[in-house]
Design a protein around this motif. Sequence first.
Motif, short mmCIF file in Angstrom:
data_model
loop_
_atom_site.label_atom_id
_atom_site.label_comp_id
_atom_site.label_asym_id
_atom_site.label_seq_id
_atom_site.Cartn_x
_atom_site.Cartn_y
_atom_site.Cartn_z
N SER A 110 0.82 -1.22 0.00
CA SER A 110 0.00 0.00 0.00
C SER A 110 0.85 1.27 0.00
O SER A 110 0.47 2.28 -0.59
N ALA A 111 2.02 1.23 0.64
CA ALA A 111 2.86 2.42 0.76
C ALA A 111 3.39 2.91 -0.59
O ALA A 111 3.65 4.10 -0.76
N LYS A 112 3.53 2.03 -1.56
CA LYS A 112 4.09 2.42 -2.85
C LYS A 112 3.03 2.52 -3.95
O LYS A 112 3.35 2.79 -5.10
N ARG A 113 1.77 2.29 -3.58
CA ARG A 113 0.69 2.30 -4.57
C ARG A 113 0.32 3.71 -5.02
O ARG A 113 0.14 4.61 -4.21
N ASP A 114 0.23 3.92 -6.32
CA ASP A 114 -0.30 5.15 -6.91
C ASP A 114 -1.67 4.79 -7.49
O ASP A 114 -1.75 3.98 -8.41
N MET A 115 -2.75 5.38 -6.97
CA MET A 115 -4.08 4.91 -7.33
C MET A 115 -4.42 5.03 -8.82
O MET A 115 -4.91 4.06 -9.42
N PRO A 116 -4.18 6.17 -9.49
CA PRO A 116 -4.49 6.23 -10.92
C PRO A 116 -3.73 5.17 -11.72
O PRO A 116 -4.29 4.53 -12.61
N GLN A 117 -2.45 4.97 -11.38
CA GLN A 117 -1.67 3.96 -12.09
C GLN A 117 -2.19 2.56 -11.78
O GLN A 117 -2.25 1.70 -12.66
N PHE A 118 -2.55 2.32 -10.52
CA PHE A 118 -3.07 1.01 -10.13
C PHE A 118 -4.36 0.69 -10.89
O PHE A 118 -4.56 -0.44 -11.35
N LYS A 119 -5.24 1.67 -11.03
CA LYS A 119 -6.48 1.44 -11.77
C LYS A 119 -6.18 1.09 -13.23
O LYS A 119 -6.84 0.22 -13.82
N SER A 120 -5.19 1.77 -13.81
CA SER A 120 -4.80 1.44 -15.19
C SER A 120 -4.26 0.01 -15.26
O SER A 120 -4.52 -0.72 -16.22
N TYR A 121 -3.52 -0.38 -14.24
CA TYR A 121 -2.97 -1.73 -14.17
C TYR A 121 -4.10 -2.76 -14.10
O TYR A 121 -4.04 -3.81 -14.77
N VAL A 122 -5.12 -2.48 -13.33
CA VAL A 122 -6.26 -3.38 -13.22
C VAL A 122 -6.95 -3.55 -14.57
O VAL A 122 -7.30 -4.66 -14.98
N VAL A 123 -7.14 -2.44 -15.28
CA VAL A 123 -7.73 -2.49 -16.62
C VAL A 123 -6.83 -3.32 -17.54
O VAL A 123 -7.31 -4.16 -18.32
N TYR A 124 -5.54 -3.09 -17.45
CA TYR A 124 -4.56 -3.82 -18.28
C TYR A 124 -4.69 -5.33 -18.05
O TYR A 124 -4.77 -6.11 -19.00
N LEU A 125 -4.73 -5.74 -16.78
CA LEU A 125 -4.76 -7.18 -16.51
C LEU A 125 -6.11 -7.81 -16.88
O LEU A 125 -6.16 -8.94 -17.37
N ALA A 162 -10.37 -2.25 -7.50
CA ALA A 162 -10.24 -3.37 -8.45
C ALA A 162 -11.58 -4.10 -8.60
O ALA A 162 -11.99 -4.44 -9.73
N ILE A 163 -12.24 -4.35 -7.48
CA ILE A 163 -13.52 -5.06 -7.53
C ILE A 163 -14.57 -4.22 -8.24
O ILE A 163 -15.35 -4.75 -9.05
N GLU A 164 -14.59 -2.93 -7.99
CA GLU A 164 -15.59 -2.08 -8.63
C GLU A 164 -15.36 -1.99 -10.13
O GLU A 164 -16.31 -1.98 -10.92
N ILE A 165 -14.10 -1.93 -10.55
CA ILE A 165 -13.81 -1.95 -11.99
C ILE A 165 -14.31 -3.25 -12.61
O ILE A 165 -14.94 -3.25 -13.67
N MET A 166 -14.04 -4.35 -11.94
CA MET A 166 -14.45 -5.65 -12.47
C MET A 166 -15.96 -5.77 -12.58
O MET A 166 -16.49 -6.15 -13.63
N GLN A 167 -16.68 -5.47 -11.52
CA GLN A 167 -18.11 -5.70 -11.53
C GLN A 167 -18.90 -4.64 -12.31
O GLN A 167 -19.98 -4.94 -12.82
N ASN A 168 -18.35 -3.44 -12.44
CA ASN A 168 -19.06 -2.39 -13.17
C ASN A 168 -18.74 -2.37 -14.66
O ASN A 168 -19.60 -2.02 -15.47
N TYR A 169 -17.51 -2.73 -15.02
CA TYR A 169 -17.07 -2.57 -16.41
C TYR A 169 -16.70 -3.88 -17.11
O TYR A 169 -16.53 -3.91 -18.32
N TYR A 170 -16.58 -4.96 -16.33
CA TYR A 170 -16.32 -6.30 -16.89
C TYR A 170 -17.35 -7.27 -16.30
O TYR A 170 -16.99 -8.29 -15.74
N PRO A 171 -18.64 -6.95 -16.41
CA PRO A 171 -19.65 -7.78 -15.75
C PRO A 171 -19.69 -9.20 -16.32
O PRO A 171 -19.46 -9.41 -17.52
#
Length: 248
Positions: A110-125, A162-171
């Motif tokens: 959590s200490a090294k997480r950048d939220m905008p980048q993490f969200k992009s990573y979730v979309v990528y995966l 991550a869960i919200e991206i999955m359930q809202n945009y990858y239903p």
Amino acid sequence: MAGNRGGGDAGESEWLKVAELRAMAESQEPHAKEVDNLTLRRFLRARDHNVEKASAMLVKAIRWRKEAVPGGSVPEEKVRRDLDDDKVYMGGADRTGRPILLAFPAKHFSAKRDMPQFKSYVVYLFDKICSRIPRGQEKFVCIVDLKGWGYSNCDIRAYIAAIEIMQNYYPERLGKALMIHVPYMFMKAWKLIYPFIDNVTRDKFVFVDDKSLQEVLHQEIDESQIPDTLGGKLEPVSLRNYERTLPA
């Protein structure tokens, strides 16, 4: 009709609702014309075949994607830091042919997480694992290995994102998430995450105790497709190296 939610062939009445959904969504968002019928059906099933709710969900997803992924896909360079942590691997496939994603939350800090980048990573995966889903299937399976997870890995905001991206945009893309090697302290974090998961998605998270792990894995996956780290014969590929393993 609700029994059809999880997948399988659609009946005539469901395809009629898909046609209704298309007409309604296209009247609100012209880019809905580019969405195929199987995707429309997933959005319809995610909203219990309520056409109005499914249309609102689809339109929101289309507009989100235009903003979140303006070029159509997330560039590897944009998510390099998360990729280098090797916290996600591509596995084989389960007995029904669904591709397997392996996640290692103990490699996320959590200490090294950048939220905008993490969200992009979730979309990528999610884009990568969905691209592996074969014809005739619509879902993937995730094995979440929590071995070694501790307080430094606890990142409630990132997990919820991550869960919200999955359930809202990858239903209706997640078939099942096997939660393994779960430490007691993780369940405290899970209590904070749980309210943000919709009812349909909640049922897909299966917590497996260590004593039952091998039995569950062999029920779900052939030994040739079980990761070697879990006693199987398949060597998973880091998401960081996945593109390099694809045939030219």
